[in-house]
Structure formats: C-alpha cells, structure tokens
Design an enzyme around this catalytic site. Structure first.
Site, PDB file in Angstrom:
ATOM      1  N   ILE B  16       0.843  -1.203   0.000  1.00  0.00           N
ATOM      2  CA  ILE B  16       0.000   0.000   0.000  1.00  0.00           C
ATOM      3  C   ILE B  16       0.879   1.253   0.000  1.00  0.00           C
ATOM      4  CG2 ILE B  16      -1.564   1.352   1.495  1.00  0.00           C
ATOM      5  CD1 ILE B  16      -3.172  -0.685   0.112  1.00  0.00           C
ATOM      6  N   CYS B 128     -10.141  -2.142   1.012  1.00  0.00           N
ATOM      7  CA  CYS B 128     -10.280  -2.150  -0.445  1.00  0.00           C
ATOM      8  C   CYS B 128     -11.635  -2.746  -0.832  1.00  0.00           C
ATOM      9  CB  CYS B 128      -9.110  -2.869  -1.119  1.00  0.00           C
ATOM     10  SG  CYS B 128      -8.877  -4.570  -0.621  1.00  0.00           S
ATOM     11  N   SER B 160      -0.929  -9.780  -3.667  1.00  0.00           N
ATOM     12  CA  SER B 160      -1.216  -8.372  -3.392  1.00  0.00           C
ATOM     13  C   SER B 160      -1.487  -8.143  -1.906  1.00  0.00           C
ATOM     14  CB  SER B 160      -2.411  -7.908  -4.217  1.00  0.00           C
ATOM     15  OG  SER B 160      -3.588  -8.547  -3.761  1.00  0.00           O
ATOM     16  N   ALA B 161      -1.590  -9.221  -1.122  1.00  0.00           N
ATOM     17  CA  ALA B 161      -1.882  -9.071   0.309  1.00  0.00           C
ATOM     18  C   ALA B 161      -0.592  -9.219   1.105  1.00  0.00           C
ATOM     19  CB  ALA B 161      -2.911 -10.104   0.756  1.00  0.00           C
ATOM     20  N   GLY B 162      -0.107  -8.124   1.606  1.00  0.00           N
ATOM     21  CA  GLY B 162       1.131  -8.141   2.393  1.00  0.00           C
ATOM     22  C   GLY B 162       0.888  -8.674   3.791  1.00  0.00           C
ATOM     23  N   THR B 165      -1.825  -6.932   6.008  1.00  0.00           N
ATOM     24  CA  THR B 165      -3.188  -7.286   5.589  1.00  0.00           C
ATOM     25  C   THR B 165      -3.549  -8.662   6.153  1.00  0.00           C
ATOM     26  OG1 THR B 165      -2.852  -6.079   3.549  1.00  0.00           O
ATOM     27  CG2 THR B 165      -4.682  -7.633   3.578  1.00  0.00           C
ATOM     28  N   ARG B 166      -2.608  -9.592   6.055  1.00  0.00           N
ATOM     29  CA  ARG B 166      -2.865 -10.962   6.504  1.00  0.00           C
ATOM     30  C   ARG B 166      -3.056 -11.018   8.014  1.00  0.00           C
ATOM     31  NH1 ARG B 166      -1.183 -14.874   2.834  1.00  0.00           N
ATOM     32  NH2 ARG B 166      -0.979 -13.944   0.785  1.00  0.00           N
ATOM     33  N   ASN B 270      -6.979  -4.129  -6.098  1.00  0.00           N
ATOM     34  CA  ASN B 270      -7.303  -3.829  -4.702  1.00  0.00           C
ATOM     35  C   ASN B 270      -6.428  -2.705  -4.151  1.00  0.00           C
ATOM     36  OD1 ASN B 270      -5.677  -6.235  -5.265  1.00  0.00           O
ATOM     37  ND2 ASN B 270      -5.272  -6.337  -3.073  1.00  0.00           N
TER      38      ASN B 270
END
Lengths: 346, 291
Positions: B16, B128, B160-162, B165-166, B270
C-alpha cells in the site's frame, strides 16, 4: 488409549450434504450418539464453519450459536468443536460467541498456501486454552515441501496439530503417504488428514495417512459431507481395528449412529458425475450443488463449468465464480468437441 | 516557475505504502516529504531512494522529530500500529488518512462523503473491499431501500496481500461489513474475503449479493451506470462484469478492478481502489490549502 484420534465432523462437513439445514433435533440426536460412542471431538456448524452462513454458500437453518448450544447440552466427555476460516468469521461476531457457547476445540482453516492468515485466530484460541488445530485446505494443489513450510507456521502460532484437507477428493494414496510423512518428520505437533470420496479413495487415503504417521483422522458418520462425502467414520474405525490399532470408541454405537440417526438426515453418498468430475479436476467438493444449480439456470453442462473452474484455479469459498463462469459459458458459442475431453481434467 | 505542492508523509513501506508513493509523486498538488518504515533495507525504502524520495527507518518518529516535513500523513502500517499513531498525529495536528482497518477515524468513501471527511482530522479509508462495494450497495439501497441484508465476496491475488493485511484479516473482514452498514444503512451486512494464490495472479474480483424479492433490474442498471461512471473518474479499471441479475433468489452484481500497475501489476486492483480514493482525499485537502 487411542492410537489415532478420530475427529467427528458429521455435524459440520455433513451440513453441505443437506444444504446446511440441520435441525435442533438432528443436532441433539447425533451429539447424544457421539457422546455415547466415545467420540473425543465433535465439530458442529455450517459446512464452511463459523460466520459462513451466507448467500454465497447457503444459509444455515439455525445460527452457529444455536447449533453449538444444542450440541453442548448433550456433551460431557466429548469436546465440542467449531470450524473457522479467517475471511469468513471474525473474533467479535463469531469466535467469542462460539467460545461462550462452550466450544473447547477450534479447527482454524485456510487455503493451503495462506497459513499466515490464521495467525490471529489460532493465537487467540490457543491463548484461551482451546484445543486448537490448523487446517490446510485444497492441499493437493501444492507439494509436500511447500505444505511443510505452511504447516510450520501453524505450529509456530500454537496449534496442537496440523491437518491436511483433501477438499477436492483428488488424492491417490501415494500422494497422501508422501505428504503426511513429510509433515510428520518435519513437525513436533500431531499431523492429521481429512478425506473426501470423489474418487472413491477416502478410506484408502485415510489408511495411507495413518500408516505414514498421522495421529488424527477427521471423518463423518455415513460419510455425510460435501460433494461425494467424506471418509466414512464407522468404516475407517472398523478398518483401523482390523489393522490392530487401539481406539477407545464403541464401534457398535458408531454403526447405530449411522444407521439410526444419520440415515434419516441425509442420503447415502453416491459418487455422482459432478462430484466425480470435480475429484478428477481437483475442484473443491462443496461446489457441487452450486454447480448443478448454475448449470440448470444458465443451461450449460456442469462438467464444462468444472473444467473452467479448474483452469481458473479457484479456492474454497469462491462459489461466486461459478455464476461468473456459467454466464460466460452461456454467452460463448457452443463449446468445441475437444473441450469435453478427459485430458482437460487430468 | 515551480508550482507549490503540499507535502505528505507515508508511514509503512509495504504494498500500500509503495503504491501510494508512486501515485503521490505523479500528483499535481502533492509531493512526498518523507517515506518512513522500520527497516532501512526494505524493498520499499530502496525503491523510494531510487526515486529520489526522502526516506527514514524511524517510522512515525521521523515525523515527530521533524513535524514540518509534511502536512498530510498516510498511515499504511497496521490496525494495531494506527491505534498508537492516531493520538500522536492528532497532537501534531496532521491531516491523517488511515489506510488500515483500525476504524479510528471518520470512514470515507470519496464519492459519498468527501466533504464531511475534509473537516475531520483523521479519515479512515475502510478497506479495499469496502471502497469497491459500498458504492454498488448504495445504488442498490437507493432503488430498493427495504433491503435488509447484503453480502460481499472480495477475492484478491495472494501476492497483493502483504503481511499486515494478513495479520489484520479479522479487522479487515469486520471493518468491511461495518463500513457497508454505516454508509448504506442496510441493517445487516456480511463481508467475505478470499485470497487466491493462482498464477498468473487473479484480477480483484468482487461479488455483491442482496436479498431483494423483486428487483427492478432496468432501474438498477441505470443507477449502477451512473455510480460506475463516478468511480471510474478516479479508478478507471473498475467495471461490472456480470449483472445485475436475479438468480438463486438473490440479486447479484459482479465487478472487477484492474489497477494502473503503479507498484504491483494491473491485477492488483485492490491497491488502486483504496489508494486512488485516498489520494483523491489528499488532493482535495491540498487544493483547498493551496487556495
């Protein structure tokens, strides 16, 4: 002393087989039976777990909390368990109420490559003293070595065991032996296996798992479960007893549970063409009823939908893609002959 | 003559933060004063340095130590970290745009409440999935205000999910459903988030379901067209790919978002759906400051 711990997911995975319509009577009858048979852990709820009752997957007849409370009333020695996929349920809306309803065991699950989305929930449950397991779904999609990397994360978060789920019923026994053995030698916590029967291999695969060192088998009475159903609990128990394993279970009671309780709730699990194609394609078992519905609504062959889903490598929970795929197939010209070939599935 | 720009600080150098940096540097009214993380050798810091941007590994302290370095702060760390950052940034009186699902500040979906948000010191960009689906649900509620329940399924590429985010997936899921309820007034909402690891990565894909008995598809299509046009002004890769259609006793609308490919390739829509919204808020704030 149990050589193998049998986790009973009849009232969880079995929910898929009846469009998530377990009644309070179904739940209390079976919970009573499971307690009577000496089942160590009984997992209860929507097929995809806490917070999964939805338009996407199908609404449960009863709320998660209601189902858990009804089951809890009948259980003394048997631990009440629930299932949770992060991204569906949340701590505030789902986990806390489940713990308040008396859950003592928690099965936290993610797609096999995404174990680190389970950290929050495994840690939360383990800290609160729940018997917590981590589950890698659709585990046929990656190698033994990659599975071990993911399983080590689950172990590090504090889970008591790691289960491989054959969510698509796609394994052959050799794959199971290799993957379970890799996990057993690389982990200090227990390893388990959850089978589906799309290729008729659920019992053989569960036997292979135990022979490779698995200490946990996740099964359902009468095989009641998503798609072609699961590893049939009373059958695997009979097989394990014959093989010489010790199990503290009342085998006759397990047969009665299947015959007198579950037979009245769901039909026997025949391997229909949708589930068989799904097993071959390695597509999530639970999609079957949604694929059949979309096939009727949009006038396309269920098997063509499955071939397309395989190409898109969809994961558990992506039922919405079925609509997307079916609408696209309808809008395309009639598929070519070669699109129907078996090669597209292997 | 060089045009004057408003300086922003970006804390958090993950997906992001990096994507925001590229977008900010392209802006006519914004420029990055400080790009701050915790690891001096992170990929994000390296990228920023190569772009000639001022960087720091002292995270929020780089702003505390030197408050003049920026007027606007994007917090792209984690929900837990933002709980600590929020009071500090308030004390410094920085206009704060929170990219995490912390729910500290005023929730913002620019096409619905930009004006109100510009008067808040701390603005939260929901998630998102929220940025994508709230406007669609708003349109559904406009045509069918009696709707009692909606649900969204947001599928994004695993890549795309760092890590933040996880490790915030719980807050993400909860905040998305609460954001939907707050903006659209639907009494009940559920959010489902799916990470899909397939290669090549999937384009962000969102399905919106609503429990509507007899949907007016024609009227709804018109309303959706108008709202989509507004979204596309700042996220050109947003499009409806199926529906509105009534099937299986539910109203279904499916959309996907292709990004601009600024930091991650175009499949990571996203990043764009939330970052374009956040940059829009920052630019509007900056324009008024420059007047």
């Amino acid at each position: 002393m149990n050589n193998v711990i049998i986790i009973d997911s009849t009232l969880r995975d079995g929910s898929h087989a009846i469009a998530h319509q377990f009644t309070a009577k179904n739940i209390s009858d079976y919970a009573k039976g499971a307690e009577g048979a000496g089942i160590p852990i009984l997992v209860v709820g929507h097929g995809n777990g806490l917070g999964a009752s939805s338009l996407q997957l199908g609404m449960s007849l009863l709320s998660d909390t209601k189902m858990l409370k009804v089951a809890k009333k009948e259980l003394k020695k048997t631990k009440l368990g629930a299932f949770l996929i992060p991204g569906f349920g949340t701590i505030k809306n789902d986990l806390d109420p489940a713990i308040a309803a008396g859950c003592e065991a928690m099965m936290v699950a993610s797609h096999c490559t995404e174990a680190n989305i389970m950290r929050q929930h495994i840690e939360y449950c383990a800290k609160r003293g729940l018997l917590t397991y981590g589950i890698l779904m659709m585990s046929h999609m990656i190698s033994a070595r990659e599975l071990l990397t993911q399983a080590k994360l689950i172990q590090e978060y504090g889970a008591r065991g790691v289960l491989l789920m054959d969510s698509a019923g796609a394994y052959l026994p050799e794959d199971v032996s290799q993957k379970i053995a890799t996990l057993v030698s690389g982990l200090s916590v227990d390893v388990g296996f959850h089978a589906h029967n799309n290729l008729g291999m659920a019992i053989a695969n569960s036997v292979a798992a135990v022979k490779a060192g698995a200490k946990i088998l996740d099964c359902t009475s009468r095989g009641l479960g998503a798609g072609a159903g699961n590893c049939q609990l009373e059958v695997i128990v009979a097989v394990l007893l014959k093989m010489g394993y010790k199990l503290d279970l009342d085998f006759f009671k397990l047969m009665d549970n299947s015959e007198k309780i579950i037979s009245k709730i769901g039909q026997g699990q025949v391997i229909g063409s949708t589930s068989l194609t799904s097993g071959l394609a390695g597509v999530f078992s639970g999609f079957a009823p949604h694929i059949k519905k979309a096939s009727r609504k949009f006038g396309v062959d269920a098997r063509d939908i499955l071939i397309e889903l395989k190409k898109r490598k969809v994961v558990a929970g992506q039922e919405d893609i079925i609509i997307d795929v079916a609408m696209n197939l309808r809008n395309k010209k009639k598929a070519k002959k070669e699109d129907y070939s078996i090669e597209a599935l292997l | 003559m060089q045009k004057i720009k408003i300086k922003v600080g970006i804390i958090g150098t993950g997906n992001i933060g990096c994507d925001l940096l590229v977008k900010v540097q392209r802006s006519k009214v914004l420029e990055c004063g400080i790009f701050a993380g915790q690891n001096p050798n992170s990929e994000g810091i390296k990228m920023a340095r190569s772009m000639g941007v001022n960087t720091s590994y002292k995270s929020i302290n780089s702003i505390v130590d030197n408050p003049e370095i920026c007027d606007i702060v994007f917090d792209a760390t984690s929900a837990q970290a933002h709980l600590i950052h929020a009071p500090i940034l308030k004390k410094l009186n920085k206009f704060t745009i929170d990219m995490t699902p912390s729910r500290v500040g005023k929730m913002c979906v620019p096409i619905l409440n930009l004006e109100e948000c510009l008067n808040s010191q701390n603005v939260n960009m929901v998630t998102c999935g929220g940025q994508d689906t709230v406007p669609v649900i708003w349109a559904i509620m406009k045509i069918h205000p009696q709707t009692k329940y909606v649900e969204i399924v947001s599928s994004i590429a695993s890549k795309s999910a760092g890590i933040a985010t996880r490790e915030n997936i719980d807050e993400y899921t909860q905040t998305t459903s609460e954001g939907i309820k707050a903006f659209t007034k639907v009494p009940n909402a559920k959010a489902i988030i799916i990470l899909n690891p397939s290669e090549p990565p999937i384009v962000m894909h969102n399905t919106i379901y609503a429990k509507v008995d007899k949907p007016n598809i024609a009227k709804l299509s018109g309303e959706l067209k108008r709202i989509v046009a507004k979204i596309r002004q700042y996220v050109p890769g947003f499009r409806i790919i199926a529906g509105p259609v009534f099937e299986n006793n539910r109203l279904t609308v499916i959309n996907e978002v292709r990004g601009l490919g600024d930091f991650l390739p175009v499949w990571a829509g996203n990043l764009d759906i939330i970052n374009c919204a956040a940059v829009r808020v920052a630019e509007e704030y900056a324009r008024r400051k420059l007047l």
